[in-house]
Design a protein around this motif. Structure first.
Motif, short mmCIF file in Angstrom:
data_model
loop_
_atom_site.label_atom_id
_atom_site.label_comp_id
_atom_site.label_asym_id
_atom_site.label_seq_id
_atom_site.Cartn_x
_atom_site.Cartn_y
_atom_site.Cartn_z
N GLY A 26 1.00 -1.15 0.04
CA GLY A 26 -0.22 0.14 -0.06
C GLY A 26 0.80 1.36 0.04
N PRO A 27 1.59 1.57 -0.86
CA PRO A 27 2.74 2.59 -0.79
C PRO A 27 1.91 3.97 -1.05
CG PRO A 27 2.64 1.63 -3.10
CD PRO A 27 1.78 0.76 -2.37
N ALA A 28 2.62 4.82 -0.40
CA ALA A 28 2.43 6.31 -0.34
C ALA A 28 2.28 6.91 -2.01
CB ALA A 28 3.27 7.12 0.53
N HIS A 29 1.56 7.73 -2.15
CA HIS A 29 1.55 8.46 -3.51
C HIS A 29 2.90 9.23 -4.04
CE1 HIS A 29 0.14 11.79 -1.48
NE2 HIS A 29 0.40 12.62 -2.81
N ILE A 137 2.53 6.83 -8.68
CA ILE A 137 3.33 7.09 -7.84
C ILE A 137 4.40 8.06 -8.35
CG2 ILE A 137 5.05 6.07 -5.95
CD1 ILE A 137 3.03 3.73 -6.02
N TRP A 138 4.63 9.12 -7.23
CA TRP A 138 5.90 10.03 -7.78
C TRP A 138 7.02 9.55 -6.90
CZ3 TRP A 138 5.86 14.01 -11.42
CH2 TRP A 138 4.25 14.46 -12.00
N ARG A 155 4.08 16.61 1.46
CA ARG A 155 3.27 15.78 0.91
C ARG A 155 4.03 14.55 0.14
NH1 ARG A 155 1.38 20.69 0.64
NH2 ARG A 155 -0.82 21.20 0.36
N THR A 156 5.07 14.39 0.91
CA THR A 156 6.06 13.30 0.22
C THR A 156 6.27 12.10 1.53
OG1 THR A 156 7.98 14.42 0.24
CG2 THR A 156 6.94 14.31 -1.74
#
Length: 401
Positions: A26-29, A137-138, A155-156
């Protein structure tokens, strides 16, 4: 070697990214990978991207080959060979963020050298990160979190890398590239644990020879005439160094791109694939224009290590035996640092006997200032001439403050 084994000295970062890229991750965006030059930021970002895209662990290496060649349809990268990332390039890549992945689990966009974005460019990216598509995903890379706008940092999810040890880099060169252990240790030490530079020094005898000539030249400058001659010789060495590195990288990148596009070396490029090769060639041309300054900066980095060795020696703050510990024998906790330029130990000790700690510190500061001047686009030859004029003054004990 497993999928993450080329990422040396970063166990916490690898654990976090491997877990995020796993089936239950479930990785962060958006992610921010920070760390000093040579710590492996880009390589880690590319491997993370491949792990996110691949549908199975068995498929990761195949996907990574395409990611590295920048040919995977679910991967995009924004980088620059210039001083800044321009706003038009940022806008172009932001538009691709809304594409759904065509083959993999996610679409991944990597921004290398995110610290080279201006405020206006950063704001273009900020809007895209604030409203991310579900399966995009960035991954941003920068030397430190402070190099980015606070609004982007907030935001990261941050992953911090550290400078790997000489032992870790030497072991990687030995295991991955088959470099003889003693040469691997020497290359890792002289590169100050910069992984890419260590590999280059270990694999290219000419690169090692050019570095040796740079150090030898610096140690033989005793008069203003010497200073001007050494400055000119270092510009020539930097140009040869940069030309060799550029040629090697160009050939390797083109070979990877051709292979990942399904083309044999030297084959004609079909019209529908020409845009990808053209984009690669444009990037390489921009890199060639920066090559001399990059070469000078590498030389200044080497000189900085030399004069820091002298400073530490004047302070009696180096180990009694020059040279870093062998890969099989890490330095004990609390041990004194060793000379980076151990092969020049006698000349370093000679300078340390002539210079006071204040003079050595002034030369270190002058070298750091030279790097700053180079970054401000001052002519490389003038930067080196001014630096060696100050070093000669130090050698004659008349360095001004």
């Amino acid at each position: 070697m497993d999928f993450w084994s080329e990422i040396v000295g970063q166990p916490a970062a690898v654990e976090a990214l491997a877990r995020a890229a796993g089936p239950e991750g479930g990785p962060a965006h958006a992610w921010l990978i920070t760390g000093p030059p040579g710590s492996g930021r880009s390589n880690l970002a590319y491997r993370f991207a491949a792990a996110l895209i691949a549908r199975t662990e068995a498929d990761r290496e195949r996907v990574f080959a395409q990611v590295r060649g920048k040919t995977h349809p679910d991967f995009a990268v924004l980088t620059t060979q210039g001083a800044i990332i321009n706003i038009s390039s940022a806008r172009e890549i932001v538009t691709t963020a809304h594409y759904a992945p065509s083959e993999g689990r996610y679409r991944v966009i990597v921004i290398e050298d995110a610290d080279r974005m201006t405020e206006h460019t950063s704001n273009v990216l900020l809007k895209a990160i604030e409203e991310p598509p579900e399966r995009t995903i960035w991954v941003l890379c920068a030397p430190s979190e402070a190099d980015l706008l606070p609004t982007i940092r907030s935001r990261t999810r941050s992953v911090r890398l550290v400078t790997p040890s000489v032992t870790d880099v030497a072991r990687l060169l030995a295991e991955r590239d088959g470099v003889e252990p003693a040469l691997a240790e020497r290359a890792a030490r002289l590169a100050q644990s910069h992984i890419g530079m260590a590999r280059w020094l270990a694999s290219d005898p000419e690169a090692m020879s050019r570095r040796e000539r740079s150090i030898t030249g610096a140690l033989t400058a005793h008069t203003l005439g010497d200073a001007m001659a050494v400055a000119a010789s270092l510009v020539a060495i930097a140009q040869a160094d940069a030309d060799a590195l550029t040629e090697q990288l160009d050939a390797s990148e083109r070979e990877d791109a051709m292979r990942n596009l399904g083309l044999a070396p030297g084959a004609a490029i079909p019209p529908k694939l020409r845009s990808q090769i053209k984009a690669l060639e444009e990037d390489q041309e921009r890199r060639r224009k920066r090559s001399l300054r990059d070469g000078i900066d590498r030389i200044l980095t080497d000189l900085l290590s030399l004069y820091r060795d002298v400073l530490l020696t004047t302070l009696g703050a180096v180990g009694t035996e020059p040279g870093a510990p062998a890969p099989e024998a890490p330095a004990p906790a609390g041990a004194l640092p060793q000379l980076v330029n151990a092969e020049s130990g006698a000349a370093i000790r000679d300078l340390a006997e002539r210079w006071s700690p204040e003079q050595a510190l002034a030369v270190v500061s002058a070298t750091e200032q030279a790097r700053e001047r180079l970054a401000r686009a001052i002519t490389p030859g003038l930067v080196l001439e001014a630096l060696f004029a100050r070093i000669v003054m130090a050698d004659n004990r008349v360095l001004s403050s």
